[in-house]
Structure formats: C-alpha cells, structure tokens
Design a protein around this motif. Structure first.
Motif, short mmCIF file in Angstrom:
data_model
loop_
_atom_site.label_atom_id
_atom_site.label_comp_id
_atom_site.label_asym_id
_atom_site.label_seq_id
_atom_site.Cartn_x
_atom_site.Cartn_y
_atom_site.Cartn_z
N SER A 1 12.92 -4.84 -36.03
CA SER A 1 11.84 -3.86 -36.11
C SER A 1 11.76 -3.36 -37.55
CB SER A 1 12.12 -2.66 -35.21
OG SER A 1 12.08 -3.02 -33.87
N LEU A 2 10.57 -2.97 -37.98
CA LEU A 2 10.44 -2.39 -39.31
C LEU A 2 9.20 -1.51 -39.40
CD1 LEU A 2 8.14 -3.99 -41.33
CD2 LEU A 2 9.70 -5.84 -40.78
N ASP A 3 9.22 -0.62 -40.39
CA ASP A 3 8.04 0.13 -40.78
C ASP A 3 7.98 0.11 -42.30
OD1 ASP A 3 9.89 2.01 -41.64
OD2 ASP A 3 9.30 3.56 -40.21
N ALA A 4 7.18 0.97 -42.90
CA ALA A 4 7.00 0.94 -44.35
C ALA A 4 8.27 1.33 -45.11
CB ALA A 4 5.86 1.86 -44.76
N ASP A 5 9.18 2.07 -44.45
CA ASP A 5 10.37 2.56 -45.14
C ASP A 5 11.63 1.74 -44.86
OD1 ASP A 5 9.01 4.73 -46.27
OD2 ASP A 5 9.22 5.86 -44.41
N ASN A 6 11.86 1.38 -43.61
CA ASN A 6 13.14 0.79 -43.25
C ASN A 6 12.98 -0.21 -42.11
OD1 ASN A 6 14.81 2.35 -45.07
ND2 ASN A 6 14.23 4.10 -43.80
N ALA A 7 14.12 -0.78 -41.71
CA ALA A 7 14.11 -1.79 -40.65
C ALA A 7 15.32 -1.60 -39.74
CB ALA A 7 14.13 -3.19 -41.26
N GLY A 8 15.33 -2.36 -38.64
CA GLY A 8 16.45 -2.30 -37.70
C GLY A 8 16.37 -3.43 -36.70
N ASP A 9 17.09 -3.27 -35.60
CA ASP A 9 17.14 -4.29 -34.55
C ASP A 9 16.11 -4.01 -33.46
OD1 ASP A 9 19.30 -5.63 -35.73
OD2 ASP A 9 20.73 -4.26 -34.78
N PHE A 10 15.77 -5.06 -32.73
CA PHE A 10 14.82 -4.98 -31.62
C PHE A 10 15.27 -5.93 -30.53
CE2 PHE A 10 11.30 -7.22 -29.54
CZ PHE A 10 10.60 -6.18 -28.95
N TRP A 11 15.22 -5.50 -29.27
CA TRP A 11 15.36 -6.39 -28.13
C TRP A 11 14.64 -5.79 -26.94
CZ3 TRP A 11 17.66 -4.55 -23.74
CH2 TRP A 11 18.59 -3.52 -23.86
N ARG A 12 14.26 -6.67 -26.02
CA ARG A 12 13.65 -6.22 -24.79
C ARG A 12 13.84 -7.25 -23.68
NH1 ARG A 12 7.07 -6.22 -25.33
NH2 ARG A 12 6.75 -8.42 -24.96
N LEU A 13 13.86 -6.77 -22.45
CA LEU A 13 13.94 -7.58 -21.25
C LEU A 13 12.78 -7.21 -20.35
CD1 LEU A 13 17.76 -7.11 -20.52
CD2 LEU A 13 16.66 -9.08 -21.61
N MET A 14 12.12 -8.20 -19.76
CA MET A 14 10.98 -7.93 -18.88
C MET A 14 11.00 -8.90 -17.70
SD MET A 14 7.94 -7.11 -21.57
CE MET A 14 6.92 -6.39 -20.34
N ALA A 15 10.42 -8.46 -16.59
CA ALA A 15 10.27 -9.33 -15.42
C ALA A 15 9.00 -8.92 -14.70
CB ALA A 15 11.47 -9.21 -14.50
N GLY A 16 8.39 -9.88 -14.00
CA GLY A 16 7.16 -9.55 -13.28
C GLY A 16 6.58 -10.73 -12.55
N VAL A 17 5.30 -10.62 -12.29
CA VAL A 17 4.57 -11.63 -11.54
C VAL A 17 3.50 -12.23 -12.43
CG1 VAL A 17 2.95 -9.96 -10.55
CG2 VAL A 17 3.39 -12.08 -9.35
N GLN B 1 15.05 -0.33 -29.81
CA GLN B 1 14.82 -0.52 -31.24
C GLN B 1 15.75 0.41 -32.02
OE1 GLN B 1 10.87 0.80 -30.42
NE2 GLN B 1 9.99 -0.99 -31.41
N THR B 2 16.15 -0.01 -33.21
CA THR B 2 16.86 0.89 -34.13
C THR B 2 16.09 0.95 -35.44
OG1 THR B 2 18.27 -0.90 -34.91
CG2 THR B 2 19.15 0.49 -33.14
N TRP B 3 16.23 2.07 -36.10
CA TRP B 3 15.62 2.28 -37.42
C TRP B 3 16.74 2.75 -38.33
CZ3 TRP B 3 14.63 6.69 -40.49
CH2 TRP B 3 13.68 6.50 -41.51
N ASN B 4 17.09 1.95 -39.32
CA ASN B 4 18.22 2.24 -40.20
C ASN B 4 17.72 2.72 -41.55
OD1 ASN B 4 20.13 1.23 -38.29
ND2 ASN B 4 19.52 -0.84 -38.85
N PRO B 5 17.93 4.00 -41.86
CA PRO B 5 17.47 4.52 -43.15
C PRO B 5 18.37 4.06 -44.30
CG PRO B 5 18.66 6.22 -41.96
CD PRO B 5 18.58 5.02 -41.04
N HIS B 6 17.83 4.15 -45.52
CA HIS B 6 18.59 3.76 -46.71
C HIS B 6 19.28 4.97 -47.34
CE1 HIS B 6 17.15 -0.29 -46.67
NE2 HIS B 6 15.89 0.11 -46.63
N ASP B 7 19.03 6.16 -46.83
CA ASP B 7 19.62 7.36 -47.44
C ASP B 7 20.61 8.02 -46.49
OD1 ASP B 7 17.82 8.34 -45.64
OD2 ASP B 7 16.34 8.87 -47.13
#
Length: 189
Positions: free
Chosen positions: A83-99, A122-128
């Motif tokens: 995951s990321l935005d304009a400032d920092n980044a981090g990890d992402f995962w998801r699980l889904m189930a359906g029809v 999701q995680t967001w890891n700052p640099h400061d």
C-alpha cells in the motif's frame, strides 16, 4: 424354368417397390454435437490494483468450484502486496470469499458478477518519529468481469467496487469506498 422363376421374382420386386404407401426408411439421425465443456473448477493468478484511502497493488490468487451444471460458482481469493500514498508505503493483504454468477457469452467465454465478503489489512510506515499505522477491517465487494480463452487455459479481467469498514489509529472506525481491477491467467479443470 430358371429364367421364368428369375423373371417372376424381378417383376414381383418391381411391383412391390412401386406400391403406394410404402416409403423409404428415414435417413439416420445426424451425429449429436459434442457437449459444451462444463468447468467443475478453476484457479487463476494475477495482479490486483485497488484504491481506497491508499493505493494498493498485490499478487492475486483466486479459485472456485462450480455448483453442478448451474451457472453459479463458489470462490475465494487471497491477495498480498503493498500500500502507498503520497508520503509513505506499507504492506497490504486481503482475503475474500463469495458467489459468482455467470452468463454464457458463447464458445465457453462468459461474463460474471461476483458478490464477496472478506477482510483487508494495510500498514502505513512513516519515515519520521510517528508510529506505523495499521488499517484493517471487513469488506463487502461486487466485481464484474469477463472470462475468455481455450478449454483449459483462460484469461480473466475484472472491475470491482467495495465498501471497507476500516479500523485505525486508536480504534477509530470509518467506512471507505474503494475500487479497482484485476487481470489474471488461469487453468480451468
């Protein structure tokens, strides 16, 4: 005597063939078309790109089992990436189930609509000096897509919209809306 017997048999055969009401036998039926392939299961792998409060990119694994001859499948997916935005980044995962509801588009290709429930983290890891943020919560998603290819090797593309019940920073919660797409190659059994 032999000639007379043969001539009598030939004449009788001609008279019998010229009888009204006697028809030629019907032609044999045409061979039946081979049945269309019904896939009992599939598995795909590819990429997932979504955006909610962060931009997410992940590897995707998706698989499903068709319910008999019905155009319905039960499926599940897992995604792992970043995951990321304009400032920092981090990890992402998801699980889904359906029809998955399918609509035949001919020659084994079809459109589909998925209705799924799941969980996203999701995680967001700052640099400061700030602490890392964790964002997690339940998902409800709808995906529309198209599945095409040969009898076994397939390509799937989907577009999705989802609602994400996100918990973050000191147990605050909010509902985020997100959207994205997937592109995957797979094997149909």
């Amino acid at each position: 005597m032999k000639r007379l017997t043969c001539l009598t048999l030939v004449l009788l055969a001609r008279v019998a063939a010229a009888q009204p009401g006697v028809e030629d036998p019907p032609p044999p039926p045409a061979p039946a078309a081979p049945p269309q392939h019904v896939d009992p299961a599939y598995i795909t792998g590819g990429i997932l790109m979504t955006v909610d409060h962060l931009l997410n990119a992940a590897w995707l694994l998706d698989g499903g089992v068709r319910l008999g001859d019905l155009p319905i499948a039960i499926h599940a997916s897992a995604a792992k990436g970043g995951s990321l935005d304009a400032d920092n980044a981090g990890d992402f995962w998801r699980l889904m189930a359906g029809v998955e509801l399918r609509s035949s588009a001919g020659e084994g290709n079809y459109g589909f609509l998925d209705l799924d429930l799941g969980y996203q983290h999701q995680t967001w890891n700052p640099h400061d000096e700030f602490e890392a943020e964790e964002h997690r919560g339940a998902l409800a998603a709808a995906r529309v897509g198209y599945d095409a290819g040969g009898e076994h090797i397939r390509v799937r593309a989907t577009f999705e919209l989802y609602k994400y019940h996100r918990e973050f920073v000191d147990e605050m919660t909010t509902w985020d809306t997100g959207g994205g797409f997937t592109l995957a190659a797979g094997y149909r059994f």
